[in-house]
Design a protein around this motif. Structure first.
Motif, PDB file in Angstrom:
ATOM      1  N   VAL A 132      40.982 -30.868  13.747  1.00  0.00           N
ATOM      2  CA  VAL A 132      41.436 -31.179  12.387  1.00  0.00           C
ATOM      3  C   VAL A 132      41.612 -32.689  12.259  1.00  0.00           C
ATOM      4  CG1 VAL A 132      43.357 -30.962  10.751  1.00  0.00           C
ATOM      5  CG2 VAL A 132      42.499 -28.929  11.934  1.00  0.00           C
ATOM      6  N   ASN A 133      42.186 -33.312  13.282  1.00  0.00           N
ATOM      7  CA  ASN A 133      42.345 -34.769  13.259  1.00  0.00           C
ATOM      8  C   ASN A 133      41.002 -35.488  13.275  1.00  0.00           C
ATOM      9  OD1 ASN A 133      45.207 -34.279  15.269  1.00  0.00           O
ATOM     10  ND2 ASN A 133      45.240 -34.947  13.150  1.00  0.00           N
ATOM     11  N   VAL A 134      40.053 -35.001  14.061  1.00  0.00           N
ATOM     12  CA  VAL A 134      38.713 -35.606  14.082  1.00  0.00           C
ATOM     13  C   VAL A 134      38.078 -35.509  12.699  1.00  0.00           C
ATOM     14  CG1 VAL A 134      36.357 -35.369  14.989  1.00  0.00           C
ATOM     15  CG2 VAL A 134      38.300 -35.216  16.548  1.00  0.00           C
ATOM     16  N   ILE A 135      38.195 -34.354  12.077  1.00  0.00           N
ATOM     17  CA  ILE A 135      37.631 -34.158  10.734  1.00  0.00           C
ATOM     18  C   ILE A 135      38.290 -35.110   9.741  1.00  0.00           C
ATOM     19  CG2 ILE A 135      37.449 -32.523   8.799  1.00  0.00           C
ATOM     20  CD1 ILE A 135      37.166 -30.302  10.994  1.00  0.00           C
ATOM     21  N   GLU A 136      39.606 -35.257   9.821  1.00  0.00           N
ATOM     22  CA  GLU A 136      40.301 -36.166   8.907  1.00  0.00           C
ATOM     23  C   GLU A 136      39.873 -37.613   9.124  1.00  0.00           C
ATOM     24  OE1 GLU A 136      44.492 -34.344   7.496  1.00  0.00           O
ATOM     25  OE2 GLU A 136      44.483 -35.120   9.559  1.00  0.00           O
ATOM     26  N   ILE A 137      39.675 -38.004  10.371  1.00  0.00           N
ATOM     27  CA  ILE A 137      39.260 -39.374  10.651  1.00  0.00           C
ATOM     28  C   ILE A 137      37.843 -39.622  10.138  1.00  0.00           C
ATOM     29  CG2 ILE A 137      38.655 -40.968  12.513  1.00  0.00           C
ATOM     30  CD1 ILE A 137      41.082 -39.789  14.070  1.00  0.00           C
ATOM     31  N   ARG A 138      36.971 -38.646  10.325  1.00  0.00           N
ATOM     32  CA  ARG A 138      35.559 -38.834   9.959  1.00  0.00           C
ATOM     33  C   ARG A 138      35.269 -38.564   8.472  1.00  0.00           C
ATOM     34  NH1 ARG A 138      32.428 -41.453  13.417  1.00  0.00           N
ATOM     35  NH2 ARG A 138      30.661 -40.121  13.013  1.00  0.00           N
ATOM     36  N   LEU A 139      35.884 -37.524   7.907  1.00  0.00           N
ATOM     37  CA  LEU A 139      35.556 -37.129   6.528  1.00  0.00           C
ATOM     38  C   LEU A 139      36.608 -37.531   5.496  1.00  0.00           C
ATOM     39  CD1 LEU A 139      34.111 -33.534   7.066  1.00  0.00           C
ATOM     40  CD2 LEU A 139      32.860 -35.668   6.691  1.00  0.00           C
ATOM     41  N   GLY A 140      37.802 -37.842   5.918  1.00  0.00           N
ATOM     42  CA  GLY A 140      38.873 -38.196   4.993  1.00  0.00           C
ATOM     43  C   GLY A 140      40.051 -37.259   5.164  1.00  0.00           C
ATOM     44  N   MET A 141      41.205 -37.735   4.785  1.00  0.00           N
ATOM     45  CA  MET A 141      42.436 -36.973   4.955  1.00  0.00           C
ATOM     46  C   MET A 141      42.440 -35.727   4.070  1.00  0.00           C
ATOM     47  SD  MET A 141      44.161 -38.552   7.233  1.00  0.00           S
ATOM     48  CE  MET A 141      45.755 -37.807   7.065  1.00  0.00           C
ATOM     49  N   LEU A 142      43.069 -34.662   4.577  1.00  0.00           N
ATOM     50  CA  LEU A 142      43.216 -33.435   3.786  1.00  0.00           C
ATOM     51  C   LEU A 142      43.990 -33.706   2.500  1.00  0.00           C
ATOM     52  CD1 LEU A 142      43.954 -30.721   6.495  1.00  0.00           C
ATOM     53  CD2 LEU A 142      42.107 -30.668   4.819  1.00  0.00           C
ATOM     54  N   SER A 143      44.955 -34.589   2.588  1.00  0.00           N
ATOM     55  CA  SER A 143      45.788 -34.896   1.423  1.00  0.00           C
ATOM     56  C   SER A 143      44.988 -35.527   0.285  1.00  0.00           C
ATOM     57  CB  SER A 143      46.941 -35.816   1.824  1.00  0.00           C
ATOM     58  OG  SER A 143      46.437 -37.016   2.380  1.00  0.00           O
ATOM     59  N   CYS A 144      43.813 -36.069   0.570  1.00  0.00           N
ATOM     60  CA  CYS A 144      42.946 -36.633  -0.468  1.00  0.00           C
ATOM     61  C   CYS A 144      42.224 -35.545  -1.254  1.00  0.00           C
ATOM     62  CB  CYS A 144      41.895 -37.544   0.144  1.00  0.00           C
ATOM     63  SG  CYS A 144      42.456 -39.211   0.353  1.00  0.00           S
ATOM     64  N   GLY A 145      42.169 -34.364  -0.681  1.00  0.00           N
ATOM     65  CA  GLY A 145      41.496 -33.265  -1.361  1.00  0.00           C
ATOM     66  C   GLY A 145      39.980 -33.333  -1.288  1.00  0.00           C
ATOM     67  N   SER A 146      39.457 -34.063  -0.326  1.00  0.00           N
ATOM     68  CA  SER A 146      38.008 -34.155  -0.159  1.00  0.00           C
ATOM     69  C   SER A 146      37.437 -32.758   0.089  1.00  0.00           C
ATOM     70  CB  SER A 146      37.676 -35.076   1.019  1.00  0.00           C
ATOM     71  OG  SER A 146      36.332 -34.931   1.396  1.00  0.00           O
ATOM     72  N   ARG A 147      36.457 -32.388  -0.709  1.00  0.00           N
ATOM     73  CA  ARG A 147      35.861 -31.055  -0.608  1.00  0.00           C
ATOM     74  C   ARG A 147      35.268 -30.820   0.783  1.00  0.00           C
ATOM     75  NH1 ARG A 147      35.129 -27.671  -4.566  1.00  0.00           N
ATOM     76  NH2 ARG A 147      33.588 -26.018  -4.438  1.00  0.00           N
ATOM     77  N   SER A 148      34.609 -31.815   1.327  1.00  0.00           N
ATOM     78  CA  SER A 148      34.005 -31.692   2.659  1.00  0.00           C
ATOM     79  C   SER A 148      35.066 -31.449   3.724  1.00  0.00           C
ATOM     80  CB  SER A 148      33.218 -32.958   3.008  1.00  0.00           C
ATOM     81  OG  SER A 148      32.187 -33.173   2.101  1.00  0.00           O
ATOM     82  N   THR A 149      36.151 -32.194   3.651  1.00  0.00           N
ATOM     83  CA  THR A 149      37.234 -32.048   4.621  1.00  0.00           C
ATOM     84  C   THR A 149      37.871 -30.672   4.527  1.00  0.00           C
ATOM     85  OG1 THR A 149      37.698 -34.420   4.474  1.00  0.00           O
ATOM     86  CG2 THR A 149      39.410 -33.038   5.445  1.00  0.00           C
ATOM     87  N   VAL A 150      38.188 -30.259   3.322  1.00  0.00           N
ATOM     88  CA  VAL A 150      38.826 -28.956   3.121  1.00  0.00           C
ATOM     89  C   VAL A 150      37.914 -27.829   3.595  1.00  0.00           C
ATOM     90  CG1 VAL A 150      39.694 -27.341   1.378  1.00  0.00           C
ATOM     91  CG2 VAL A 150      40.312 -29.757   1.252  1.00  0.00           C
TER      92      VAL A 150
END
Length: 177
Positions: A132-150
């Motif tokens: 989850v941390n790797v995804i947040e670092i690479r795609l953006g924080m979950l709190s940003c609501g990025s569709r890819s991250t979510v």
């Protein structure tokens, strides 16, 4: 007499095979730990291209902690499994040519296998948290609501949790029967 000897041989062989499988899977997950560590660097910008979505240093610190804890659980699990294999194959075998025929304490074997399985499950949980941390670092924080991250985090959580439930159910069934 010959029937019980044959049963003991096949049962012990199955235990050794199961322990081999557990060690092999733990090895693959350990590789994933180091791949996760190598993919992230401090101050890395996310692919979201909004500075508000970039992970701060605390996310990288959590990633490192989760990776180390995950590695520790996988190592624990593998060492317990290897110890059990050693006991089965070397210490209790009376004939070198019949390494799979061992007279062992089945309760100790079952608890050792259960401990090894618990170590693998805990390692998987911490590996999932680190991913989850790797995804947040690479795609953006979950709190940003990025569709890819979510989408990435949600699909990983659903799939890994489902697989762990199957694994835990199977391990508990085998332990109780």
């Amino acid at each position: 007499m010959a029937e019980s000897r044959s049963s003991s041989t096949s049962t012990t062989s199955i235990h050794v095979t199961a322990l081999d499988g557990l060690v092999n899977v733990n090895s693959l997950f350990t590789i994933a730990v180091f791949v996760g560590l190598s993919l992230t660097t401090p101050g890395q910008r996310s692919l979201e291209n909004r500075s508000a979505c970039d992970a701060d240093i605390s996310v990288a610190k959590k990633l490192l902690v989760f990776e180390v804890v995950s590695f520790s659980f996988f190592l624990f699990s593998s060492l317990v499994a290897q110890g059990l294999k050693l006991a089965i194959n070397l210490l209790n075998s009376t004939d070198v040519d019949e390494a799979f025929r061992a007279h062992i304490n089945l309760k100790a074997l079952r608890f050792g296998m259960l401990g090894s399985a618990i170590g693998s499950v805990m390692g998987c949980l911490f590996l999932m948290l680190s991913m989850v941390n790797v995804i947040e670092i690479r795609l953006g924080m979950l709190s940003c609501g990025s569709r890819s991250t979510v989408n990435a985090v949600a699909s990983m959580i659903v799939l890994v949790t489902s697989a762990l439930l199957v694994y835990i159910s199977t391990a508990v069934y085998a332990f109780l029967h």
